[in-house]
Design a protein around this motif. Sequence first.
Motif, PDB file in Angstrom:
ATOM      1  N   ALA A   1       0.826  -1.206   0.000  1.00  0.00           N
ATOM      2  CA  ALA A   1       0.000   0.000   0.000  1.00  0.00           C
ATOM      3  C   ALA A   1       0.863   1.260   0.000  1.00  0.00           C
ATOM      4  CB  ALA A   1      -0.924  -0.008   1.210  1.00  0.00           C
ATOM      5  N   ASP A   2       2.027   1.218   0.676  1.00  0.00           N
ATOM      6  CA  ASP A   2       2.902   2.381   0.737  1.00  0.00           C
ATOM      7  C   ASP A   2       3.589   2.641  -0.597  1.00  0.00           C
ATOM      8  OD1 ASP A   2       2.266   2.803   3.354  1.00  0.00           O
ATOM      9  OD2 ASP A   2       4.017   1.763   4.138  1.00  0.00           O
ATOM     10  N   ALA A   3       3.940   1.576  -1.294  1.00  0.00           N
ATOM     11  CA  ALA A   3       4.655   1.717  -2.562  1.00  0.00           C
ATOM     12  C   ALA A   3       3.654   1.986  -3.673  1.00  0.00           C
ATOM     13  CB  ALA A   3       5.453   0.458  -2.855  1.00  0.00           C
ATOM     14  N   ARG A   4       3.838   3.096  -4.366  1.00  0.00           N
ATOM     15  CA  ARG A   4       2.953   3.418  -5.484  1.00  0.00           C
ATOM     16  C   ARG A   4       3.724   4.166  -6.558  1.00  0.00           C
ATOM     17  NH1 ARG A   4      -0.485   8.441  -3.540  1.00  0.00           N
ATOM     18  NH2 ARG A   4       1.055   9.337  -2.185  1.00  0.00           N
ATOM     19  N   VAL A   5       3.235   4.083  -7.748  1.00  0.00           N
ATOM     20  CA  VAL A   5       3.896   4.701  -8.890  1.00  0.00           C
ATOM     21  C   VAL A   5       3.416   6.137  -9.029  1.00  0.00           C
ATOM     22  CG1 VAL A   5       4.222   4.605 -11.382  1.00  0.00           C
ATOM     23  CG2 VAL A   5       4.118   2.492 -10.063  1.00  0.00           C
ATOM     24  N   ARG A   6       4.366   7.051  -9.191  1.00  0.00           N
ATOM     25  CA  ARG A   6       4.069   8.463  -9.408  1.00  0.00           C
ATOM     26  C   ARG A   6       4.884   8.947 -10.593  1.00  0.00           C
ATOM     27  NH1 ARG A   6       2.589  11.332  -4.625  1.00  0.00           N
ATOM     28  NH2 ARG A   6       2.431  13.102  -6.014  1.00  0.00           N
ATOM     29  N   THR A   7       4.625  10.147 -11.047  1.00  0.00           N
ATOM     30  CA  THR A   7       5.315  10.741 -12.190  1.00  0.00           C
ATOM     31  C   THR A   7       5.946  12.059 -11.765  1.00  0.00           C
ATOM     32  OG1 THR A   7       3.652   9.765 -13.636  1.00  0.00           O
ATOM     33  CG2 THR A   7       4.997  11.503 -14.574  1.00  0.00           C
ATOM     34  N   THR A   8       7.127  12.346 -12.310  1.00  0.00           N
ATOM     35  CA  THR A   8       7.779  13.619 -11.995  1.00  0.00           C
ATOM     36  C   THR A   8       7.199  14.727 -12.878  1.00  0.00           C
ATOM     37  OG1 THR A   8       9.566  13.178 -13.554  1.00  0.00           O
ATOM     38  CG2 THR A   8       9.934  12.536 -11.267  1.00  0.00           C
ATOM     39  N   CYS A   9       7.045  15.909 -12.294  1.00  0.00           N
ATOM     40  CA  CYS A   9       6.477  17.052 -13.018  1.00  0.00           C
ATOM     41  C   CYS A   9       7.502  18.138 -13.303  1.00  0.00           C
ATOM     42  CB  CYS A   9       5.341  17.668 -12.209  1.00  0.00           C
ATOM     43  SG  CYS A   9       3.912  16.615 -12.080  1.00  0.00           S
ATOM     44  N   ALA A  10       8.566  18.172 -12.533  1.00  0.00           N
ATOM     45  CA  ALA A  10       9.595  19.204 -12.715  1.00  0.00           C
ATOM     46  C   ALA A  10      10.341  18.956 -14.025  1.00  0.00           C
ATOM     47  CB  ALA A  10      10.571  19.178 -11.547  1.00  0.00           C
ATOM     48  N   PRO A  11      10.837  20.013 -14.660  1.00  0.00           N
ATOM     49  CA  PRO A  11      11.591  19.836 -15.904  1.00  0.00           C
ATOM     50  C   PRO A  11      12.797  18.912 -15.725  1.00  0.00           C
ATOM     51  CG  PRO A  11      11.091  22.145 -15.560  1.00  0.00           C
ATOM     52  CD  PRO A  11      10.665  21.425 -14.317  1.00  0.00           C
ATOM     53  N   ARG A  12      13.469  19.025 -14.586  1.00  0.00           N
ATOM     54  CA  ARG A  12      14.600  18.146 -14.281  1.00  0.00           C
ATOM     55  C   ARG A  12      14.642  17.963 -12.768  1.00  0.00           C
ATOM     56  NH1 ARG A  12      20.919  19.303 -15.581  1.00  0.00           N
ATOM     57  NH2 ARG A  12      20.868  20.310 -13.564  1.00  0.00           N
ATOM     58  N   THR A  13      14.524  16.715 -12.317  1.00  0.00           N
ATOM     59  CA  THR A  13      14.499  16.402 -10.897  1.00  0.00           C
ATOM     60  C   THR A  13      15.842  15.824 -10.477  1.00  0.00           C
ATOM     61  OG1 THR A  13      12.122  15.944 -10.963  1.00  0.00           O
ATOM     62  CG2 THR A  13      13.358  15.014  -9.125  1.00  0.00           C
ATOM     63  N   LYS A  14      16.452  16.406  -9.449  1.00  0.00           N
ATOM     64  CA  LYS A  14      17.691  15.872  -8.897  1.00  0.00           C
ATOM     65  C   LYS A  14      17.366  14.694  -7.987  1.00  0.00           C
ATOM     66  CE  LYS A  14      20.237  20.205  -8.590  1.00  0.00           C
ATOM     67  NZ  LYS A  14      20.876  21.148  -7.665  1.00  0.00           N
ATOM     68  N   VAL A  15      18.111  13.608  -8.135  1.00  0.00           N
ATOM     69  CA  VAL A  15      17.993  12.453  -7.250  1.00  0.00           C
ATOM     70  C   VAL A  15      19.219  12.468  -6.349  1.00  0.00           C
ATOM     71  CG1 VAL A  15      17.762   9.952  -7.105  1.00  0.00           C
ATOM     72  CG2 VAL A  15      16.788  11.175  -9.058  1.00  0.00           C
ATOM     73  N   LEU A  16      18.992  12.482  -5.034  1.00  0.00           N
ATOM     74  CA  LEU A  16      20.073  12.615  -4.060  1.00  0.00           C
ATOM     75  C   LEU A  16      20.280  11.316  -3.284  1.00  0.00           C
ATOM     76  CD1 LEU A  16      18.947  16.077  -2.674  1.00  0.00           C
ATOM     77  CD2 LEU A  16      20.559  15.634  -4.513  1.00  0.00           C
ATOM     78  N   SER A  17      21.492  11.111  -2.777  1.00  0.00           N
ATOM     79  CA  SER A  17      21.817   9.906  -2.018  1.00  0.00           C
ATOM     80  C   SER A  17      21.072   9.851  -0.690  1.00  0.00           C
ATOM     81  CB  SER A  17      23.325   9.819  -1.770  1.00  0.00           C
ATOM     82  OG  SER A  17      23.765  10.975  -1.071  1.00  0.00           O
ATOM     83  N   THR A  18      20.892  10.978  -0.050  1.00  0.00           N
ATOM     84  CA  THR A  18      20.135  11.122   1.193  1.00  0.00           C
ATOM     85  C   THR A  18      19.382  12.445   1.092  1.00  0.00           C
ATOM     86  OG1 THR A  18      21.954  12.289   2.282  1.00  0.00           O
ATOM     87  CG2 THR A  18      21.879   9.899   2.587  1.00  0.00           C
ATOM     88  N   PRO A  19      18.405  12.696   1.955  1.00  0.00           N
ATOM     89  CA  PRO A  19      17.750  14.002   1.910  1.00  0.00           C
ATOM     90  C   PRO A  19      18.785  15.123   2.085  1.00  0.00           C
ATOM     91  CG  PRO A  19      16.473  12.505   3.255  1.00  0.00           C
ATOM     92  CD  PRO A  19      17.766  11.807   2.932  1.00  0.00           C
TER      93      PRO A  19
END
Length: 88
Positions: A26-44
């Motif tokens: 239930a916690d895991a769900r598929v979403r879509t990114t809306c920003a032109p470019r999203t940074k993915v970080l190792s930790t917050p």
Amino acid sequence: MILPPHRAVVAIVAAAVVAVAAPDAADARVRTTCAPRTKVLSTPGGLVVGFLARGAQVLVLKHTRNDYWTEVRAVHSLVGWIHSQDLC
């Protein structure tokens, strides 16, 4: 209906597995990114490990308590944290 002992055990174990697995699913769900470019970080707030283009589908794994950061898994097993506002 009364089940034979070996089938009753299988039914109980199957019910327990479903009950334990359900919250994670239930916690895991598929979403879509809306920003032109999203940074993915190792930790917050950590190091940048990759980028996602607008419209990239990600599997949401968890959120920080304040919902500012979201941990996601993207295509090609890229796992990291993104700003929650970058999700649609």
